[in-house]
Design a protein around this motif. Structure first.
Motif, mmCIF file in Angstrom:
data_model
loop_
_atom_site.group_PDB
_atom_site.id
_atom_site.type_symbol
_atom_site.label_atom_id
_atom_site.label_comp_id
_atom_site.label_asym_id
_atom_site.label_seq_id
_atom_site.Cartn_x
_atom_site.Cartn_y
_atom_site.Cartn_z
ATOM 1 N N ALA A 58 1.185 3.953 -3.020
ATOM 2 C CA ALA A 58 0.848 5.224 -2.517
ATOM 3 C C ALA A 58 2.306 6.579 -3.433
ATOM 4 O O ALA A 58 2.714 7.654 -3.631
ATOM 5 C CB ALA A 58 0.469 5.990 -1.133
ATOM 6 N N GLU A 84 0.418 -0.753 0.145
ATOM 7 C CA GLU A 84 -0.088 -0.529 -0.231
ATOM 8 C C GLU A 84 1.164 1.445 -0.150
ATOM 9 O O GLU A 84 0.797 2.438 -0.629
ATOM 10 C CB GLU A 84 -0.665 -0.164 1.309
ATOM 11 C CG GLU A 84 -2.059 -1.260 1.094
ATOM 12 C CD GLU A 84 -1.548 -2.540 1.942
ATOM 13 O OE1 GLU A 84 -2.616 -3.153 2.004
ATOM 14 O OE2 GLU A 84 -0.257 -2.747 1.785
ATOM 15 N N GLU A 137 2.536 6.392 -7.401
ATOM 16 C CA GLU A 137 1.438 8.035 -7.737
ATOM 17 C C GLU A 137 2.466 9.416 -7.383
ATOM 18 O O GLU A 137 2.054 9.986 -8.429
ATOM 19 C CB GLU A 137 0.079 8.011 -6.770
ATOM 20 C CG GLU A 137 -0.683 6.775 -7.461
ATOM 21 C CD GLU A 137 -1.792 6.290 -6.466
ATOM 22 O OE1 GLU A 137 -1.850 6.993 -5.222
ATOM 23 O OE2 GLU A 137 -2.541 5.630 -6.075
ATOM 24 N N LYS A 138 3.058 8.997 -6.073
ATOM 25 C CA LYS A 138 3.890 10.540 -5.673
ATOM 26 C C LYS A 138 4.650 11.141 -7.081
ATOM 27 O O LYS A 138 5.059 11.810 -7.559
ATOM 28 C CB LYS A 138 4.151 10.531 -4.839
ATOM 29 C CG LYS A 138 4.703 11.729 -3.794
ATOM 30 C CD LYS A 138 3.211 12.840 -3.711
ATOM 31 C CE LYS A 138 3.999 13.955 -3.490
ATOM 32 N NZ LYS A 138 3.148 15.266 -2.892
#
Length: 353
Positions: free
Chosen positions: A44, A40, A47-48
């Motif tokens: 994230a 997870e 995506e950043k």
């Protein structure tokens, strides 16, 4: 979701402090896990990274709400977001608080044996270390309440650094104990700094009690972080999606601890596991093997390649202990235990030659 706790990522030649070792050595010392980061968190981060921009940022309300949500779900108490201040790390925060709360020449009280970096933050800032040593009865550690209060009552004692849960012994303090310490600090006008970086890693039994959740909290500063829970020492993430991964992690840690406890009992009864129910760091009594844990740890590394922490760096009765990190795949744990047995046998012959 399936999580991989069987395969350790190869971190050699990656600037890893832990894995900057010689070929064949097995580092099981620094509090750094050898499990892959929770997927997870990786999602994230991807995506950043895909945004392609890394300018100035500052955490907003969603960040502090995620922290509050985490503590409400995991520990049954929701801190108010207006209590929170973002810092770049627990250790820098400790040093800053020492400078802000106490004065040069003051006493900063600790409970030895305790996390060795506390001493750096105290001494490097011109304060004195004052210890109310934990009492060891051969099986368990406890607080000498009379001694603690006497040292808190010293006019030069202005700050206490409390390790909650305790590193290196893994002790989970009860709510009554946390409350009593806070009350004594309040009574004697001593600020209580509670390092709670291992709070999520209570593997079994009662959970830990955040110092900010008790009644006598007006003089309490709690330091919390996801860095130990998710092994993200260089990052700040994970409080929104990490609950399932943490649950599975603790199951694996308990399997590792159970294996080592049984292995030591059956194969090296001259040493003894003393650890409590928190952290992934096992506190092992080697008093019957050596009275110098630093010498023993150096011998282990030289003769077997196993790298552990010498308990003496934590002071108190640490000369009788080693600390070993079990946050790694079980196969690595088993390798470490074989090396430990080999090292003890060789050390016994070395000592009596």
């Amino acid at each position: 979701m399936e999580y991989d706790f069987k395969n350790a990522p190869d971190r050699s030649h990656t600037d890893s402090v832990k894995w900057d070792v010689k070929p064949g050595e097995l580092p099981m010392w620094i509090a750094d896990m050898d499990f892959k980061t929770a997927p997870e968190i990786i999602k994230a981060m991807k995506e950043k990274v895909s945004l392609g921009a890394f300018g100035y940022e500052w955490p907003q309300a969603d960040y502090f709400n995620a922290v509050a949500d985490w503590y409400e779900i995991e520990h049954g108490y929701r801190p108010q977001t207006n209590w929170m201040i973002f810092t770049t790390g627990v250790v820098p925060a400790i040093s800053s608080i020492v400078r802000r709360v106490s004065h040069i020449g003051d006493n900063v009280l600790v409970q030895e044996p305790v996390y060795n970096i506390f001493y750096n933050s105290i001494l490097n800032n011109g304060r004195h270390v004052l210890s109310s040593n934990l009492v060891f009865d051969g099986e368990h550690y406890s607080i000498d309440w009379t001694d603690l209060e006497e040292k808190l009552a010293d006019p030069l004692t202005t700050l206490m650094i409390f390790c909650n849960p305790h590193n290196p012994i893994g002790k989970v303090w009860t709510k009554a104990e946390v409350q009593k310490i806070a009350q004594l600090c309040q009574k004697h006008h001593v600020a209580l700094l509670s390092d709670e970086i291992h709070g999520d890693l209570v593997r079994k039994g009662q959970g830990y009690t955040p110092a900010f959740s008790i009644e006598a909290k007006s003089n309490v500063i709690s330091l919390v972080s996801p860095s130990k829970t998710f092994n993200v020492a260089v990052l700040h993430a994970a409080y929104e999606e990490g609950h399932d991964w943490l649950k599975k992690l603790k199951q694996q840690l308990n399997e590792n601890f159970d294996y080592v406890s049984q292995f030591i009992q059956e194969n090296v009864p001259e040493v003894k596991v003393v650890s409590g129910d928190a952290t992934y760091l096992m506190w092992i009594n080697v008093q019957k093997v050596t009275d110098n844990s630093a010498d023993f740890a150096a011998f282990l590394r030289k003769e077997t390649g196993l790298i552990v922490s010498a308990g003496i760096v934590y002071r108190g009765n640490g000369q009788d202990f080693i600390r070993i990190n079990l946050a790694c795949p079980l196969a690595m744990v088993k390798d470490g235990m074989k090396r430990l047995v080999e090292g003890i046998l060789k050390y016994s012959k070395y000592v009596y030659m």
